[in-house]
Design an enzyme around this catalytic site. Structure first.
Site, PDB file in Angstrom:
ATOM      1  N   GLY A  11       0.851  -1.195   0.000  1.00 17.51           N
ATOM      2  CA  GLY A  11       0.000   0.000   0.000  1.00 17.51           C
ATOM      3  C   GLY A  11       0.881   1.237   0.000  1.00 17.51           C
ATOM      4  CG  ASP A  12       0.592   3.841   2.263  1.00 13.68           C
ATOM      5  OD1 ASP A  12      -0.493   4.394   2.066  1.00 13.68           O
ATOM      6  OD2 ASP A  12       0.850   3.181   3.280  1.00 13.68           O
ATOM      7  CD  GLU A  13       1.520  -0.098  -3.173  1.00 16.51           C
ATOM      8  OE1 GLU A  13       0.489   0.615  -3.175  1.00 16.51           O
ATOM      9  OE2 GLU A  13       1.541  -1.262  -2.740  1.00 16.51           O
ATOM     10  CG  ASN A  39      -8.718  -0.625   4.748  1.00 18.71           C
ATOM     11  OD1 ASN A  39      -9.341  -0.255   3.749  1.00 18.71           O
ATOM     12  ND2 ASN A  39      -8.298  -1.852   4.882  1.00 18.71           N
ATOM     13  N   GLY A  41      -5.996   5.120   2.147  1.00 17.01           N
ATOM     14  CA  GLY A  41      -5.894   6.566   2.105  1.00 17.01           C
ATOM     15  C   GLY A  41      -5.174   6.936   0.828  1.00 17.01           C
ATOM     16  CG  HIS A  42      -6.198   5.909  -2.693  1.00 18.57           C
ATOM     17  ND1 HIS A  42      -7.150   5.248  -3.418  1.00 18.57           N
ATOM     18  CD2 HIS A  42      -5.391   4.956  -2.186  1.00 18.57           C
ATOM     19  CE1 HIS A  42      -6.919   3.947  -3.359  1.00 18.57           C
ATOM     20  NE2 HIS A  42      -5.862   3.744  -2.608  1.00 18.57           N
ATOM     21  NE  ARG A 278      -0.654   3.180  11.834  1.00 15.86           N
ATOM     22  CZ  ARG A 278      -1.086   1.938  11.675  1.00 15.86           C
ATOM     23  NH1 ARG A 278      -0.831   1.022  12.592  1.00 15.86           N
ATOM     24  NH2 ARG A 278      -1.762   1.584  10.605  1.00 15.86           N
ATOM     25  CB  THR A 347       9.288  12.921 -12.048  1.00 18.91           C
ATOM     26  OG1 THR A 347       8.323  13.695 -12.787  1.00 18.91           O
ATOM     27  CG2 THR A 347       9.827  11.822 -12.921  1.00 18.91           C
TER      28      THR A 347
HETATM   29  P1  IMP Z   1      -6.633  -2.916   8.410  1.00 24.36           P
HETATM   30  O1  IMP Z   1      -6.735  -3.026   6.908  1.00 24.36           O
HETATM   31  O2  IMP Z   1      -7.067  -1.580   8.923  1.00 24.36           O
HETATM   32  O3  IMP Z   1      -7.275  -4.061   9.090  1.00 24.36           O
HETATM   33  O4  IMP Z   1      -5.084  -3.006   8.781  1.00 24.36           O
HETATM   34  C1  IMP Z   1      -4.324  -4.187   8.563  1.00 24.36           C
HETATM   35  C2  IMP Z   1      -2.910  -3.851   8.102  1.00 24.36           C
HETATM   36  O5  IMP Z   1      -2.962  -3.303   6.784  1.00 24.36           O
HETATM   37  C3  IMP Z   1      -2.210  -2.779   8.949  1.00 24.36           C
HETATM   38  O6  IMP Z   1      -0.826  -3.076   8.974  1.00 24.36           O
HETATM   39  C4  IMP Z   1      -2.439  -1.489   8.176  1.00 24.36           C
HETATM   40  O7  IMP Z   1      -1.467  -0.518   8.437  1.00 24.36           O
HETATM   41  C5  IMP Z   1      -2.369  -2.005   6.748  1.00 24.36           C
HETATM   42  N1  IMP Z   1      -3.132  -1.203   5.779  1.00 24.36           N
HETATM   43  C6  IMP Z   1      -4.463  -1.236   5.544  1.00 24.36           C
HETATM   44  N2  IMP Z   1      -4.809  -0.384   4.581  1.00 24.36           N
HETATM   45  C7  IMP Z   1      -3.679   0.199   4.167  1.00 24.36           C
HETATM   46  C8  IMP Z   1      -3.382   1.170   3.156  1.00 24.36           C
HETATM   47  O8  IMP Z   1      -4.240   1.656   2.419  1.00 24.36           O
HETATM   48  N3  IMP Z   1      -2.076   1.526   3.054  1.00 24.36           N
HETATM   49  C9  IMP Z   1      -1.108   0.994   3.815  1.00 24.36           C
HETATM   50  N4  IMP Z   1      -1.328   0.086   4.764  1.00 24.36           N
HETATM   51  C10 IMP Z   1      -2.601  -0.318   4.930  1.00 24.36           C
HETATM   52 MG    MG Z   2      -2.313   5.142   1.376  1.00 25.40          MG
END
Ligand code: IMP
Ligand code: MG
Length: 361
Positions: A11-13, A39, A41-42, A278, A347
Site C-alpha cells: 500500500g501507499d505506492e 482503511n 488513504g489515497h 503513523r 517524478t
Molecule cells: P486494516 O486493513 O485496517 O485491518 O489493517 C491491517 C494492516 O494493513 C495494517 O498493517 C495497516 O497498516 C495495513 N493497511 C491497511 N490499509 C492500508 C493502506 O491503504 N495503506 C497501507 N497500509 C494499509
Molecule cells: Mg495510502
C-alpha cells in the site's frame, strides 16, 4: 476496455497519483473503486489542492467520469458523504446497493481489540471487524440505509454494459499485494485479498473482461503497521546501501534528525500514513515481493512512483531521456527483474509530473 490498477507492495505506492493521471489522460467513462474500504488513504494533488480520499475514487479529477464504488468495498456512510461534498461529486458518484456498511461498533472493535490494534496494527477504520461480520452474515448493507438511497446503483450491471458497448473502465484497487489476506505476510495483513482478481470481483466483472493490469510500485518499499519488512534501513545495515547512506546524510544536513536512522529517513521522505498519521517504515526496493506480486496479479504493465525522492535531480522531469543515468539504471534494473514493462514513472506530486511511455520510450 478495463484497466485495473493495484498496489505491488504494502500500500501507499502512490496509486492515487497514478489513477488521477490516468483518469485525466485516458478519459475513462467509468472509474470504479475496488479494494477493502476506508482503511485506504489515497492522496491526490490536483489544481494546487490536496485531497485525502478514503471512499470517493481518486479518478474524480476527471469531471465527466461516472464514479462507482463496487459491492466488495466497505462503506463508512459519514466519511463517504463528507468526501462527496469535498470533491463536489454529487450526481455522478454511486455505490453498489450491496456494499457492506461500517458502523461505530466496528471502529470501536478495531481500536480496542488488542490483537487488531497492537499485534496487527490496523488502521482502526473498522474494516476488519466489518468484513468479519460480513462473513458471519450479519453485516448491514448499503440498501438498509435511507441516507444512502440516492447514491445506490447496480455496479456490475453498469460496468458490464459499459464494457460491452466499448466504453473505457478504470478500476482503482486499494492497499497492496503484501497486505493480501491470502498472499501477504499473514497475520500482518488486511481483511481481504488485494490482488487484481479480487478487484474484478469487487466491482462484478469476470477475468476475461480485464485487458490491462497495471501494478504500481514506489521506488522504495514502505510499510505502515506491523509485520516483516525486507531490507528495512537501520543503523546496522545502512552502510550496505550507498544510495540510502547518501539520502540519510542529506536528511541530517537539512536538519532532520530523529530517534533512529529509519525514522529520520521517513521524516525526510515525508512518509506518513494518510489515514492514521503513523510514520511509515522505510526499506530498499523489495524486488522479490515485486516479482511475486507481478505474477499473481498477472501484471501487463508497471508504474514506479517517487523516483524524485530517491533521485532529487529527477524532480518534475517529463521525458525519460532527461532522467539522470543513475535513475535510468535503477528503473531498468527493476524492470529486468520483474519482467514487466515500466510504462509510467512519477517524478513529483502533481498529477502531471509523470513520464508516460505507453507509446514507447
Ligand atoms: P486494516 O486493513 O485496517 O485491518 O489493517 C491491517 C494492516 O494493513 C495494517 O498493517 C495497516 O497498516 C495495513 N493497511 C491497511 N490499509 C492500508 C493502506 O491503504 N495503506 C497501507 N497500509 C494499509
Ligand atoms: Mg495510502
Amino acid at each position: 476496455m478495463v484497466t485495473i490498477v493495484v498496489g505491488g507492495h504494502f500500500g501507499d505506492e502512490g496509486k492515487g497519483k497514478i489513477i488521477s493521471y490516468l483518469a485525466i489522460n485516458d478519459d475513462p467513462d467509468i472509474i470504479a473503486r475496488a479494494g477493502v474500504g476506508p482503511n485506504a488513504g489515497h492522496t491526490v494533488h490536483f489544481n494546487c489542492k490536496t485531497y485525502k480520499l478514503r471512499m470517493v475514487p481518486c479518478g474524480f479529477v476527471n469531471e465527466k467520469a461516472r464514479l462507482l464504488i463496487g459491492a466488495g468495498v466497505l462503506v463508512n456512510p459519514e466519511r463517504f458523504l463528507l468526501e462527496v461534498e469535498k470533491t463536489g461529486t454529487k450526481g455522478r458518484v454511486f455505490l453498489d446497493k450491496r456494499c457492506g456498511i461500517i458502523e461505530k461498533k466496528h471502529m470501536e472493535q478495531d481500536t480496542k481489540d488488542s490483537h487488531l490494534r497492537d499485534k496487527v496494527g490496523t488502521t482502526g477504520s473498522g474494516s476488519g471487524p466489518a468484513n468479519a461480520e460480513r462473513a458471519h452474515r450479519t453485516l448491514k448493507l448499503a440498501k438498509d440505509f435511507p441516507e444512502l438511497k440516492e447514491y445506490l446503483t447496480d455496479v456490475p450491471l453498469e460496468v458490464n454494459r459499459a464494457v460491452d458497448s466499448g466504453k473505457k473502465v478504470l478500476v482503482e484497487a486499494s492497499q497492496g499485494f503484501g497486505l493480501s489476506l491470502y498472499y501477504g505476510t499473514y497475520p500482518y495483513v488486511t481483511s481481504k485479498d488485494t490482488t487484481a482478481s479480487m478487484a474484478a470481483v469487487d466491482i462484478g466483472i469476470g477475468p476475461k473482461k480485464v485487458e490491462d493490469v497495471l501494478v504500481v510500485y514506489k521506488a522504495y518499499t514502505t510499510r505502515v503497521g506491523e509485520g516483516p519488512l525486507e531490507n528495512m534501513i537501520t543503523e546496522e545495515n545502512i552502510d550496505d546501501f550507498p544510495l540510502w547512506k547518501e539520502i540519510y546524510l542529506e536528511a541530517v544536513k537539512s536538519g532532520i534528525k530523529r530517534k533512529s536512522v529509519n525514522e529520520t529517513l521517513a521524516a525526510h521522505l515525508g512518509e506518513k500514513g494518510t489515514v492514521t498519521g503513523r510514520e511509515r517504515r522505510i526499506a530498499a526496493f523489495d524486488t522479490k515481493l515485486a516479482k511475486y506480486s507481478a505474477m499473481i496479479n498477472s501484471a501487463t504493465q508497471a508504474a514506479i512512483t517517487c523516483i524524485d525522492k530517491l533521485f532529487p535531480e529527477c524532480a518534475k522531469v517529463r521525458d525519460y531521456d532527461k532522467l539522470s543515468k543513475r535513475a535510468r539504471d535503477y528503473i531498468e534494473e527493476i524492470e529486468s527483474e520483474i519482467k514487466v514493462d515500466i510504462v509510467l514513472i512519477s517524478t513529483g506530486q502533481d498529477v502531471n509530473d509523470i513520464i508516460d511511455m505507453r507509446n514507447g520510450r
